[in-house]
Write an enzyme that holds these catalytic residues in place. Structure first.
Site, mmCIF file in Angstrom:
data_model
loop_
_atom_site.group_PDB
_atom_site.id
_atom_site.type_symbol
_atom_site.label_atom_id
_atom_site.label_comp_id
_atom_site.label_asym_id
_atom_site.label_seq_id
_atom_site.Cartn_x
_atom_site.Cartn_y
_atom_site.Cartn_z
ATOM 1 N N ASN A 1 0.859 -1.195 0.000
ATOM 2 C CA ASN A 1 0.000 0.000 0.000
ATOM 3 C C ASN A 1 0.886 1.232 0.000
ATOM 4 O O ASN A 1 2.000 1.209 0.537
ATOM 5 C CB ASN A 1 -0.849 -0.007 1.287
ATOM 6 C CG ASN A 1 -1.757 1.203 1.406
ATOM 7 O OD1 ASN A 1 -2.436 1.597 0.445
ATOM 8 N ND2 ASN A 1 -1.779 1.810 2.585
ATOM 9 N N HIS B 1 0.822 5.171 1.359
ATOM 10 C CA HIS B 1 0.078 6.013 2.304
ATOM 11 C C HIS B 1 0.752 7.384 2.376
ATOM 12 O O HIS B 1 1.988 7.466 2.458
ATOM 13 C CB HIS B 1 0.074 5.346 3.691
ATOM 14 C CG HIS B 1 -0.700 6.129 4.698
ATOM 15 N ND1 HIS B 1 -2.081 6.186 4.682
ATOM 16 C CD2 HIS B 1 -0.304 6.910 5.725
ATOM 17 C CE1 HIS B 1 -2.494 6.965 5.666
ATOM 18 N NE2 HIS B 1 -1.432 7.415 6.318
HETATM 19 C C1 GAR Z 1 -2.861 8.793 -2.410
HETATM 20 O O1 GAR Z 1 -2.403 9.981 -1.830
HETATM 21 C C2 GAR Z 1 -2.628 7.620 -1.473
HETATM 22 O O2 GAR Z 1 -1.451 7.728 -0.743
HETATM 23 C C3 GAR Z 1 -3.841 7.740 -0.577
HETATM 24 O O3 GAR Z 1 -4.897 8.048 -1.436
HETATM 25 C C4 GAR Z 1 -4.390 8.800 -2.533
HETATM 26 C C5 GAR Z 1 -4.848 8.134 -3.808
HETATM 27 O O4 GAR Z 1 -4.510 8.916 -4.914
HETATM 28 N N1 GAR Z 1 -4.068 6.508 0.137
HETATM 29 C C6 GAR Z 1 -4.425 6.464 1.413
HETATM 30 O O5 GAR Z 1 -4.657 7.450 2.079
HETATM 31 C C7 GAR Z 1 -4.546 5.051 1.983
HETATM 32 N N2 GAR Z 1 -4.551 5.086 3.410
HETATM 33 P P1 GAR Z 1 -4.603 8.332 -6.389
HETATM 34 O O6 GAR Z 1 -5.992 7.672 -6.510
HETATM 35 O O7 GAR Z 1 -4.492 9.540 -7.275
HETATM 36 O O8 GAR Z 1 -3.496 7.349 -6.582
#
Ligand code: GAR
Length: 196
Positions: free
Chosen positions: A110, A112
């Site tokens: 994952n 984060h």
């Molecule tokens: C990203 O910033 C990722 O790190 C976060 O969601 C966003 C997705 O962006 N994930 C979390 O917060 C998981 N805990 P994306 O859809 O443009 O890749």
């Protein structure tokens, strides 16, 4: 020659990390292929990115299943049908249960937007700003059943600037995510293809 690492990418929203992985593969800088993109959200813009790049895709909505185990059973079946070696959560906004983590032991990662173990969960960038940290960043980690809790694979730090908003800090972190996640996949690839 053994076939390159096959990725199953799980998404819920925008899909910029999916696009970053696909771009590195297209540029020949990441020896992998995207076997399938699975979204739990039928409206996720990430699905449009998958379509544009002609990647196999599937939608698995939680509400179509009576419980989390049957929802995850369906996701696992799709991942296995596409012979996925590594599952990448790229903005997949659900906590995985025991079913998926047991089906893909040490094969789910994952990204984060925080320097874990600080600021797990939702709105990590806002949590960091509210707390007044001066260094923020992102983490790629193995996934277990604890929210953002598995062993850390890679991290990147970014400064928090005095006039940062949640948006400006998130954008600076996201740029690092787009570099770090494909890089981490590339580092895992030789190990995972050997252990097939
Ligand atoms: C990203 O910033 C990722 O790190 C976060 O969601 C966003 C997705 O962006 N994930 C979390 O917060 C998981 N805990 P994306 O859809 O443009 O890749």
């Amino acid at each position: 020659m053994a076939e390159v690492l096959c990725l199953g990418i799980l998404v819920s929203g925008r899909g910029s990390n999916l696009a970053a992985i696909a771009a590195q593969i297209e540029a020949g800088r990441l020896a992998a292929r995207v076997g399938v993109v699975i979204s739990d959200n039928p409206l996720a813009p990430a699905l449009r990115i998958a379509a544009e790049k002609r990647l196999p895709k599937a939608v698995v909505e939680r509400k179509a299943f009576p419980d989390k185990a049957s929802f995850e059973t369906e996701i696992a079946a799709i991942l296995k049908a596409h012979q996925v070696d590594l599952v990448v959560l790229a903005g997949f906004m659900r906590l995985l249960g025991p079913l998926l983590t047991a089906e893909f032991p040490d094969r789910i990662i994952n990204v984060h937007p925080a320097l874990l173990p600080a600021f797990p969960g939702l709105n990590a960038q806002k949590q960091a700003l509210d707390r007044g940290v001066k260094i923020a960043g992102c983490t790629v980690h193995f996934v277990n059943e604890i929210m953002d809790g598995g062993p850390i694979i890679a991290q990147a730090a970014v400064p928090v600037l005095p006039d940062d908003t949640e948006e400006s800090l998130s954008a600076r972190i996201l740029e690092e995510e787009h570099r770090l996640l494909p890089e981490a996949i590339g580092r895992l690839a030789p190990i995972l293809t050997l252990r097939r």
